[in-house]
Write a protein that holds these residues in place. Structure first.
Motif, mmCIF file in Angstrom:
data_model
loop_
_atom_site.group_PDB
_atom_site.id
_atom_site.type_symbol
_atom_site.label_atom_id
_atom_site.label_comp_id
_atom_site.label_asym_id
_atom_site.label_seq_id
_atom_site.Cartn_x
_atom_site.Cartn_y
_atom_site.Cartn_z
ATOM 1 N N ALA A 1 0.831 -1.206 0.000
ATOM 2 C CA ALA A 1 0.000 0.000 0.000
ATOM 3 C C ALA A 1 0.865 1.255 0.000
ATOM 4 C CB ALA A 1 -0.926 -0.012 1.212
ATOM 5 N N LYS A 2 1.971 1.203 0.720
ATOM 6 C CA LYS A 2 2.876 2.358 0.772
ATOM 7 C C LYS A 2 3.595 2.550 -0.563
ATOM 8 C CE LYS A 2 7.334 3.874 1.711
ATOM 9 N NZ LYS A 2 8.612 3.480 1.074
ATOM 10 N N ILE A 3 4.050 1.445 -1.163
ATOM 11 C CA ILE A 3 4.786 1.519 -2.434
ATOM 12 C C ILE A 3 3.915 2.111 -3.535
ATOM 13 C CG2 ILE A 3 5.773 0.120 -4.290
ATOM 14 C CD1 ILE A 3 7.669 0.532 -1.983
ATOM 15 N N TYR A 4 2.656 1.669 -3.591
ATOM 16 C CA TYR A 4 1.746 2.118 -4.649
ATOM 17 C C TYR A 4 0.935 3.355 -4.256
ATOM 18 C CZ TYR A 4 2.901 -2.349 -6.771
ATOM 19 O OH TYR A 4 3.580 -3.415 -7.322
ATOM 20 N N LEU A 5 1.294 3.970 -3.115
ATOM 21 C CA LEU A 5 0.623 5.188 -2.640
ATOM 22 C C LEU A 5 -0.887 4.981 -2.525
ATOM 23 C CD1 LEU A 5 2.584 7.905 -4.681
ATOM 24 C CD2 LEU A 5 2.987 7.131 -2.337
ATOM 25 N N ASN A 6 -1.262 3.795 -2.089
ATOM 26 C CA ASN A 6 -2.680 3.471 -1.897
ATOM 27 C C ASN A 6 -3.056 3.831 -0.462
ATOM 28 O OD1 ASN A 6 -5.238 2.368 -1.765
ATOM 29 N ND2 ASN A 6 -4.694 0.516 -2.896
#
Length: 257
Positions: A216-221
């Motif tokens: 979620a952090k990597i994909y800015l979700n």
């Protein structure tokens, strides 16, 4: 680490529904003012994301996987911590031997432990070991403190009347030590859960809550990141209350034997 066995339930209290609603409104207002959900998602979006996630098998698999591993780490640390405290009371040599590693566990930051342990332990088992590291010194230190603070007059009375050792454990040690164990467990449960999740975020084992947070952090979700954070909070509360209720039930059962 010394933890007081005196807990003020009245002052501690439970969270009020109106207080929770107040902060949800503040959160919603702040999100609307910023107007960028990638920076601060609204509680409505978080709930919608959570509802979507609940309907997927991966959601429940991640929860079960992380919970089982962290609970296993706590169980191992809990049992070995109590055993080590008993042995330390019996033998000064054992206490001296255990003192350095216990002090290291208390002092070294959890992030350092996680990074160091990744060299030796597979990431899928990292949360078990990190949970153990966080819980063991708390259970050990407070159990030992409880044993040492057992009422000397009661022990002398037991020796004077030649009370069998199992009855001394039941009527003297159990009642004196259990408040220390219960209070230490209350603190350790929250710490081991947070440390276990942190270990998963760094180690990124497949099919874990930590992996979901990292993705979620990597994909800015941001909605998914907040949704999993809510899940972590809920599980942490349920985990703590369940274990403490179990300890309370075991204590009551032993008292009736």
């Amino acid at each position: 680490m010394k933890i007081s066995t005196m807990q003020d339930n009245k002052n501690g209290g439970k969270m009020k529904l109106w207080a929770v609603c107040f902060w949800l409104i503040v959160w919603q207002f702040a999100s609307m003012q910023i107007g960028q959900e990638i920076l601060l998602v609204s509680p409505v979006s978080v709930i919608q994301c959570l509802i979507r996630e609940i309907q997927t098998p991966e959601f429940w698999h991640s929860i079960v996987s992380s919970l089982c591993k962290i609970a296993l780490g706590f169980l191992i640390a809990f049992s070995t911590g109590i055993l080590a405290a008993i042995l330390s009371k019996v033998s000064r040599l054992i206490r001296d031997v255990l003192q350095p590693p216990v002090q290291v566990m208390k002092s070294v930051p959890v992030a350092s432990f996680i990074i160091l342990c990744l060299v030796w332990i597979p990431s899928k088992n990292l949360s078990i070991f990190i949970s153990f590291i966080m819980v063991f010194p708390i259970i050990y230190s407070n159990t030992l403190q409880g044993i040492e603070r057992t009422d000397r007059e009661l022990l002398e009375m037991g020796a004077l009347f030649d009370i069998p050792w199992h009855r001394r454990i039941r009527y003297i040690y159990l009642s004196e030590v259990m408040p220390y164990v219960t209070t230490a467990s209350s603190v350790a449960l929250g710490m081991c859960w947070k440390a276990g999740i942190a270990a998963e975020v760094i180690g990124i084992p497949k099919g874990s809550i930590g992996e979901k947070l990292y993705q979620a952090k990597i994909y800015l979700n941001t909605p998914e990141l907040f949704a999993w954070t809510v899940v972590i909070i809920i599980i942490s509360v349920l985990f703590e209350r369940s274990v403490l209720a179990l300890l309370h039930g075991i204590t009551k059962r032993l008292e009736r034997i």
